[in-house]
Design a protein around this motif. Sequence first.
Motif, PDB file in Angstrom:
ATOM      1  N   LEU A 128      23.692 -35.445  23.432  1.00  0.00           N
ATOM      2  CA  LEU A 128      24.212 -36.106  22.230  1.00  0.00           C
ATOM      3  C   LEU A 128      23.923 -35.240  21.021  1.00  0.00           C
ATOM      4  CD1 LEU A 128      22.964 -39.729  22.906  1.00  0.00           C
ATOM      5  CD2 LEU A 128      25.347 -39.059  22.585  1.00  0.00           C
ATOM      6  N   GLN A 129      24.875 -35.241  20.076  1.00  0.00           N
ATOM      7  CA  GLN A 129      24.685 -34.534  18.815  1.00  0.00           C
ATOM      8  C   GLN A 129      25.187 -35.434  17.693  1.00  0.00           C
ATOM      9  OE1 GLN A 129      27.020 -30.990  19.233  1.00  0.00           O
ATOM     10  NE2 GLN A 129      25.498 -29.964  20.485  1.00  0.00           N
ATOM     11  N   GLU A 130      24.482 -35.414  16.565  1.00  0.00           N
ATOM     12  CA  GLU A 130      24.958 -36.174  15.414  1.00  0.00           C
ATOM     13  C   GLU A 130      26.323 -35.670  15.004  1.00  0.00           C
ATOM     14  OE1 GLU A 130      22.343 -36.820  12.128  1.00  0.00           O
ATOM     15  OE2 GLU A 130      20.693 -37.426  13.420  1.00  0.00           O
ATOM     16  N   HIS A 131      27.184 -36.574  14.576  1.00  0.00           N
ATOM     17  CA  HIS A 131      28.552 -36.328  14.107  1.00  0.00           C
ATOM     18  C   HIS A 131      29.550 -36.099  15.241  1.00  0.00           C
ATOM     19  CE1 HIS A 131      26.754 -36.206  10.172  1.00  0.00           C
ATOM     20  NE2 HIS A 131      26.023 -35.175  10.523  1.00  0.00           N
ATOM     21  N   MET A 132      29.084 -36.077  16.492  1.00  0.00           N
ATOM     22  CA  MET A 132      30.049 -35.913  17.575  1.00  0.00           C
ATOM     23  C   MET A 132      30.833 -37.206  17.741  1.00  0.00           C
ATOM     24  SD  MET A 132      27.753 -36.062  21.151  1.00  0.00           S
ATOM     25  CE  MET A 132      28.990 -35.238  22.087  1.00  0.00           C
ATOM     26  N   MET A 133      32.073 -37.080  18.204  1.00  0.00           N
ATOM     27  CA  MET A 133      32.902 -38.248  18.431  1.00  0.00           C
ATOM     28  C   MET A 133      32.852 -38.598  19.913  1.00  0.00           C
ATOM     29  SD  MET A 133      36.924 -39.199  18.258  1.00  0.00           S
ATOM     30  CE  MET A 133      37.204 -38.184  19.638  1.00  0.00           C
ATOM     31  N   LEU A 134      32.688 -39.878  20.176  1.00  0.00           N
ATOM     32  CA  LEU A 134      32.727 -40.395  21.536  1.00  0.00           C
ATOM     33  C   LEU A 134      33.904 -41.350  21.641  1.00  0.00           C
ATOM     34  CD1 LEU A 134      28.948 -41.330  21.943  1.00  0.00           C
ATOM     35  CD2 LEU A 134      30.081 -39.227  22.695  1.00  0.00           C
ATOM     36  N   GLU A 135      34.411 -41.529  22.829  1.00  0.00           N
ATOM     37  CA  GLU A 135      35.453 -42.526  23.062  1.00  0.00           C
ATOM     38  C   GLU A 135      34.818 -43.694  23.790  1.00  0.00           C
ATOM     39  OE1 GLU A 135      38.637 -40.512  25.084  1.00  0.00           O
ATOM     40  OE2 GLU A 135      39.466 -39.796  23.190  1.00  0.00           O
ATOM     41  N   LEU A 136      34.919 -44.876  23.184  1.00  0.00           N
ATOM     42  CA  LEU A 136      34.352 -46.081  23.770  1.00  0.00           C
ATOM     43  C   LEU A 136      35.458 -46.895  24.416  1.00  0.00           C
ATOM     44  CD1 LEU A 136      31.991 -47.186  20.866  1.00  0.00           C
ATOM     45  CD2 LEU A 136      31.484 -45.684  22.792  1.00  0.00           C
ATOM     46  N   ALA A 137      35.130 -47.522  25.531  1.00  0.00           N
ATOM     47  CA  ALA A 137      36.096 -48.385  26.214  1.00  0.00           C
ATOM     48  C   ALA A 137      35.918 -49.805  25.696  1.00  0.00           C
ATOM     49  CB  ALA A 137      35.873 -48.336  27.718  1.00  0.00           C
ATOM     50  N   GLY A 138      37.029 -50.413  25.293  1.00  0.00           N
ATOM     51  CA  GLY A 138      37.002 -51.779  24.799  1.00  0.00           C
ATOM     52  C   GLY A 138      37.663 -52.718  25.786  1.00  0.00           C
ATOM     53  N   ASP A 139      38.012 -53.877  25.312  1.00  0.00           N
ATOM     54  CA  ASP A 139      38.712 -54.855  26.144  1.00  0.00           C
ATOM     55  C   ASP A 139      40.058 -54.290  26.567  1.00  0.00           C
ATOM     56  OD1 ASP A 139      36.588 -56.514  25.648  1.00  0.00           O
ATOM     57  OD2 ASP A 139      37.586 -57.583  24.016  1.00  0.00           O
ATOM     58  N   ASN A 140      40.531 -54.718  27.715  1.00  0.00           N
ATOM     59  CA  ASN A 140      41.845 -54.304  28.238  1.00  0.00           C
ATOM     60  C   ASN A 140      41.988 -52.791  28.337  1.00  0.00           C
ATOM     61  OD1 ASN A 140      42.618 -57.036  28.328  1.00  0.00           O
ATOM     62  ND2 ASN A 140      43.232 -56.953  26.177  1.00  0.00           N
ATOM     63  N   ASP A 141      40.892 -52.105  28.646  1.00  0.00           N
ATOM     64  CA  ASP A 141      40.887 -50.653  28.814  1.00  0.00           C
ATOM     65  C   ASP A 141      41.319 -49.893  27.568  1.00  0.00           C
ATOM     66  OD1 ASP A 141      39.939 -50.740  31.450  1.00  0.00           O
ATOM     67  OD2 ASP A 141      41.963 -51.106  32.211  1.00  0.00           O
ATOM     68  N   GLU A 142      41.195 -50.514  26.395  1.00  0.00           N
ATOM     69  CA  GLU A 142      41.465 -49.809  25.142  1.00  0.00           C
ATOM     70  C   GLU A 142      40.385 -48.746  24.958  1.00  0.00           C
ATOM     71  OE1 GLU A 142      42.313 -52.398  21.596  1.00  0.00           O
ATOM     72  OE2 GLU A 142      41.554 -53.882  23.009  1.00  0.00           O
ATOM     73  N   VAL A 143      40.755 -47.647  24.334  1.00  0.00           N
ATOM     74  CA  VAL A 143      39.794 -46.603  24.018  1.00  0.00           C
ATOM     75  C   VAL A 143      39.809 -46.426  22.508  1.00  0.00           C
ATOM     76  CG1 VAL A 143      39.235 -44.158  24.306  1.00  0.00           C
ATOM     77  CG2 VAL A 143      40.136 -45.459  26.238  1.00  0.00           C
ATOM     78  N   TYR A 144      38.629 -46.390  21.906  1.00  0.00           N
ATOM     79  CA  TYR A 144      38.572 -46.177  20.467  1.00  0.00           C
ATOM     80  C   TYR A 144      37.418 -45.237  20.137  1.00  0.00           C
ATOM     81  CZ  TYR A 144      35.192 -50.038  20.673  1.00  0.00           C
ATOM     82  OH  TYR A 144      34.125 -50.834  20.986  1.00  0.00           O
ATOM     83  N   PRO A 145      37.569 -44.483  19.032  1.00  0.00           N
ATOM     84  CA  PRO A 145      36.560 -43.484  18.690  1.00  0.00           C
ATOM     85  C   PRO A 145      35.342 -44.084  17.994  1.00  0.00           C
ATOM     86  CG  PRO A 145      38.311 -43.445  17.085  1.00  0.00           C
ATOM     87  CD  PRO A 145      38.719 -44.449  18.135  1.00  0.00           C
ATOM     88  N   ALA A 146      34.208 -43.425  18.199  1.00  0.00           N
ATOM     89  CA  ALA A 146      32.966 -43.765  17.494  1.00  0.00           C
ATOM     90  C   ALA A 146      32.233 -42.451  17.243  1.00  0.00           C
ATOM     91  CB  ALA A 146      32.108 -44.695  18.327  1.00  0.00           C
ATOM     92  N   TRP A 147      31.595 -42.357  16.092  1.00  0.00           N
ATOM     93  CA  TRP A 147      30.881 -41.148  15.714  1.00  0.00           C
ATOM     94  C   TRP A 147      29.378 -41.409  15.784  1.00  0.00           C
ATOM     95  CZ3 TRP A 147      35.617 -42.519  14.145  1.00  0.00           C
ATOM     96  CH2 TRP A 147      36.612 -41.536  14.199  1.00  0.00           C
ATOM     97  N   VAL A 148      28.650 -40.468  16.364  1.00  0.00           N
ATOM     98  CA  VAL A 148      27.199 -40.568  16.469  1.00  0.00           C
ATOM     99  C   VAL A 148      26.616 -40.300  15.085  1.00  0.00           C
ATOM    100  CG1 VAL A 148      25.117 -39.603  17.531  1.00  0.00           C
ATOM    101  CG2 VAL A 148      27.241 -39.796  18.872  1.00  0.00           C
ATOM    102  N   THR A 149      25.861 -41.270  14.568  1.00  0.00           N
ATOM    103  CA  THR A 149      25.279 -41.092  13.234  1.00  0.00           C
ATOM    104  C   THR A 149      23.763 -40.905  13.271  1.00  0.00           C
ATOM    105  OG1 THR A 149      25.131 -43.482  12.904  1.00  0.00           O
ATOM    106  CG2 THR A 149      27.113 -42.376  12.078  1.00  0.00           C
ATOM    107  N   GLU A 150      23.131 -41.370  14.356  1.00  0.00           N
ATOM    108  CA  GLU A 150      21.679 -41.221  14.457  1.00  0.00           C
ATOM    109  C   GLU A 150      21.292 -41.269  15.932  1.00  0.00           C
ATOM    110  OE1 GLU A 150      17.657 -43.530  12.962  1.00  0.00           O
ATOM    111  OE2 GLU A 150      19.533 -43.853  11.876  1.00  0.00           O
ATOM    112  N   ILE A 151      20.358 -40.395  16.295  1.00  0.00           N
ATOM    113  CA  ILE A 151      19.875 -40.358  17.665  1.00  0.00           C
ATOM    114  C   ILE A 151      18.372 -40.622  17.628  1.00  0.00           C
ATOM    115  CG2 ILE A 151      19.615 -38.969  19.758  1.00  0.00           C
ATOM    116  CD1 ILE A 151      22.005 -37.253  18.652  1.00  0.00           C
TER     117      ILE A 151
END
Length: 155
Positions: free
Chosen positions: A101-124
């Motif tokens: 993991l690195q701060e500011h990296m973007m991850l793709e999170l899986a939501g309901d109904n297999d939706e994918v949405y971005p999230a940015w790492v802000t603190e580890i």
Amino acid sequence: MSKVKPGDRVSFTFVATLSDGTVFDSSDELHGDDCGCGGEGPLEFTIGGDEVFPALEEAVIGMEVGETRVVELTAEQAFGERDERGIIAVPRSEFPEDFTLQEHMMLELAGDNDEVYPAWVTEIGADFVTLDTNHPLAGEALRYELTLERIVPAH
């Protein structure tokens, strides 16, 4: 001379800044994956194609090749206001041990109904990783200085 109208494919050189003057994108830079413009170089989109912010599309209708226009978008017209409910703490144990993991990296999170949405790492932290699902430019007013380079008329 031809003017931009709905259905036309348009190409602009541009500089995009925040309200404090910070340049966050330009036609001289490699664009991010979320711009919808296809990468480095001019900003290209089809009027009415839902490729850019609707307010930006509306603002360029009627432009002629060679014309420069400044378009200012409110946060609501761009990426929306920041929503503090979009900041989430995820247990560190939810990530594979060998995942770096690195701060500011973007991850793709899986939501309901297999939706994918971005999230940015802000603190580890040792126990939790803080993610922000707001777009990095959420809450920001944006200013685009656009020069129309080309119009490909709708067929």
